[in-house]
Scaffold this active site. Structure first.
Site, PDB file in Angstrom:
ATOM      1  N   GLY A 175      -0.043   8.594  -7.393  1.00 54.81           N
ATOM      2  CA  GLY A 175      -0.017   7.846  -6.335  1.00 54.81           C
ATOM      3  C   GLY A 175      -0.252   8.979  -5.119  1.00 54.81           C
ATOM      4  O   GLY A 175       0.261   8.613  -4.090  1.00 54.81           O
TER       5      GLY A 175
ATOM      6  N   ASP B  97      -6.068   8.482   2.885  1.00 57.09           N
ATOM      7  CA  ASP B  97      -5.789   9.494   1.923  1.00 57.09           C
ATOM      8  C   ASP B  97      -6.725  10.703   2.244  1.00 57.09           C
ATOM      9  O   ASP B  97      -6.276  11.829   2.540  1.00 57.09           O
ATOM     10  CB  ASP B  97      -6.211   9.102   0.698  1.00 57.09           C
TER      11      ASP B  97
ATOM     12  N   GLU C  30       1.017   0.540   4.131  1.00 57.46           N
ATOM     13  CA  GLU C  30       0.437   0.376   2.884  1.00 57.46           C
ATOM     14  C   GLU C  30      -0.611  -0.609   2.996  1.00 57.46           C
ATOM     15  O   GLU C  30      -0.123  -1.721   3.342  1.00 57.46           O
ATOM     16  CB  GLU C  30       1.509   0.117   1.887  1.00 57.46           C
TER      17      GLU C  30
ATOM     18  N   THR D 283      -2.765  -1.037   4.811  1.00 54.11           N
ATOM     19  CA  THR D 283      -3.252  -1.501   6.308  1.00 54.11           C
ATOM     20  C   THR D 283      -4.548  -0.852   6.749  1.00 54.11           C
ATOM     21  O   THR D 283      -5.278  -1.318   7.421  1.00 54.11           O
ATOM     22  CB  THR D 283      -2.183  -1.187   7.412  1.00 54.11           C
TER      23      THR D 283
ATOM     24  N   SER E 260      -2.942  10.779  -4.518  1.00 55.77           N
ATOM     25  CA  SER E 260      -3.954  11.012  -3.909  1.00 55.77           C
ATOM     26  C   SER E 260      -4.675  12.363  -4.269  1.00 55.77           C
ATOM     27  O   SER E 260      -5.471  12.923  -3.581  1.00 55.77           O
ATOM     28  CB  SER E 260      -4.123  11.083  -2.234  1.00 55.77           C
ATOM     29  N   SER E 261      -4.755  12.578  -5.608  1.00 58.39           N
ATOM     30  CA  SER E 261      -5.425  13.672  -6.254  1.00 58.39           C
ATOM     31  C   SER E 261      -6.866  13.467  -6.193  1.00 58.39           C
ATOM     32  O   SER E 261      -7.680  14.421  -5.852  1.00 58.39           O
ATOM     33  CB  SER E 261      -4.972  13.947  -7.552  1.00 58.39           C
TER      34      SER E 261
HETATM   35  C1  GLA Z   1      -4.911   3.791  -2.088  1.00 59.57           C
HETATM   36  C2  GLA Z   1      -6.158   3.975  -1.159  1.00 59.57           C
HETATM   37  C3  GLA Z   1      -5.736   4.223   0.212  1.00 59.57           C
HETATM   38  C4  GLA Z   1      -4.763   2.872   0.655  1.00 59.57           C
HETATM   39  C5  GLA Z   1      -3.654   2.786  -0.251  1.00 59.57           C
HETATM   40  C6  GLA Z   1      -2.429   1.779   0.133  1.00 59.57           C
HETATM   41  O1  GLA Z   1      -4.200   4.858  -1.636  1.00 59.57           O
HETATM   42  O2  GLA Z   1      -7.008   5.169  -1.287  1.00 59.57           O
HETATM   43  O3  GLA Z   1      -7.070   4.023   1.096  1.00 59.57           O
HETATM   44  O4  GLA Z   1      -5.368   1.894   1.097  1.00 59.57           O
HETATM   45  O5  GLA Z   1      -3.965   2.884  -1.406  1.00 59.57           O
HETATM   46  O6  GLA Z   1      -2.010   1.962   1.005  1.00 59.57           O
END
Ligand code: GLA
Length: 383
Positions: free
Chosen positions: A126, A174, A36, A38, A128-129
């Site tokens: 969280g 994502d 996360e 990273t 990633s929609s």
């Molecule tokens: C969000 C961002 C990703 C990533 C995560 C944390 O989802 O869109 O690029 O940085 O947070 O790991």
């Protein structure tokens, strides 16, 4: 296909509104096993696409503007291809406009088009929609206009949309996971080179369970950009372009020049990169106990060093630690809310859910939600 009903709904709505047969694209959300914050440090992540996401219907029109209808918001917007700039009052529209603008920069679109989309990802969880939406639009445009963009070009456009139109300086995890996902697998991704290795994920008698805090933190975007700035400034102090280039001993050599908070953040990133590689190795060896320990350690770092957790996430992870059924858990994604990811004995899931549900309500006077997910493939055309 799990998304058949969703695809049908979107197709029918498109036909009803625009009287044409659209192209239909499915674009998945993602989970992240470990790694996360990273990605924007050119480090390692271990995400997977899931079987839930966004379906987008798209077709050329003979009108003098483009139109996009978001079924879930019941909102329709029109825009002109020559006047693309971010809007201030409509966050989802910026994802669409940002992608269209990015495509325009590569190859000028000459005809207008209509879009209808809807999703089955829980919003603000969280998962990633946003990346799913961006990828669905860029993939749809690529198909519709036969632009011959590569998948890597498409995810770069999606990411840039988020940077320039949504003003979140996200990494590439994502968009990559959503575009390149492989059925039943997670992707060990090197964000520096975009080389990835596919791991078929078999947790034997264990299963992944997501628990949604149902917290959406309003400061998450600026806090996210702040974290990125800290990492970049520490890297600059070390004379490198990203924290990926440095060892813990390099960081220690400038410790006295950094605030304790910034030192811990950078240290977290270096340690998390190591944990991702160790997690991949433990999956290869089928050492799930070790894998689970790494998840707990990742949460610890996110909570104590990187400071992106919140009371609700910490509580859920502490419930997981106390339960004999759970072998690993951590917050997932950007933080400040959203889900925890838990690895636990399949036979104990119902009992664990019951315990957590009661404890969470008692503590926060609001419910949490539970999802089990199937790992699915990356963006594809449905019809
Ligand atoms: C969000 C961002 C990703 C990533 C995560 C944390 O989802 O869109 O690029 O940085 O947070 O790991």
């Amino acid at each position: 296909m799990a998304n058949n009903a969703l695809a049908q709904k979107v197709e029918l709505e498109f036909q009803k509104r625009f009287g044409k047969e659209p192209l239909l694209i499915f674009s998945p959300g993602r989970i992240n096993l470990i790694g996360e914050h990273t990605d924007y440090n050119n480090g390692f992540v271990f995400p997977a696409a899931i079987d839930k996401g966004i379906v987008c219907a798209i077709q050329k029109n003979n009108k003098d503007s483009c139109e996009v209808y978001a079924i879930d918001k019941n909102r329709s917007e029109t825009f002109l291809l020559d006047h693309l700039k971010p809007v201030t009052n409509n966050w989802w529209l910026n994802y669409v406009l940002g992608v269209v603008s990015g495509v325009q920069e590569k190859s000028k679109l000459t005809e207008n088009f209509d879009i209808v989309f809807a999703g089955d990802l829980p919003s603000g969880a969280g998962l990633s929609s946003s990346a799913a939406l961006e990828n669905s639009i860029v993939f749809g445009l690529n198909e519709l206009f036969d632009l011959k963009l590569s998948k890597k070009e498409m995810i770069a456009i999606s990411q840039k949309a988020e940077h320039d139109f949504v003003e979140v300086k996200c990494g590439i995890m994502d968009q990559f996971a959503s575009m390149f996902g492989v059925q039943d697998s997670a992707l060990l991704l090197d964000c520096k080179t975009l080389a990835s290795k596919t791991y078929q994920v078999k947790f034997n008698q264990y299963k992944l369970l997501l628990i949604n805090t149902n917290v959406k933190h309003s400061l998450a975007d600026s806090a996210y950009n702040d974290r990125r700035n800290v990492c970049e400034s520490v890297a600059a102090k070390l004379g490198v372009t990203s924290l990926r280039e440095v060892a813990i001993s390099d960081l220690q050599s400038i410790e006295k020049d950094l605030s304790e908070a910034d030192f811990q953040k950078a240290l977290y990133v270096l340690e998390e990169n190591r944990r991702v590689l160790a997690a991949a190795e433990s999956l290869e060896k089928n050492d799930l106990k070790r894998f689970g320990e790494l998840l707990f350690a990742s949460h610890n770092g996110l909570q104590q060093q990187y400071n992106v957790s919140c009371a609700e996430l910490d509580f859920l992870v502490s419930c997981a630690k106390e339960s004999a059924a759970v072998i690993g858990a951590r917050m997932m994604g950007g933080g400040f809310g959203g889900c925890t990811i838990n690895l636990l004995k399949a036979t104990e899931i119902e009992q664990f859910k019951k315990e957590v549900e009661e404890a969470y309500i008692k503590k926060f006077y609001k419910p949490c939600s539970f999802y089990t997910v199937t790992l699915g493939k990356g963006v594809f055309r449905v019809n």
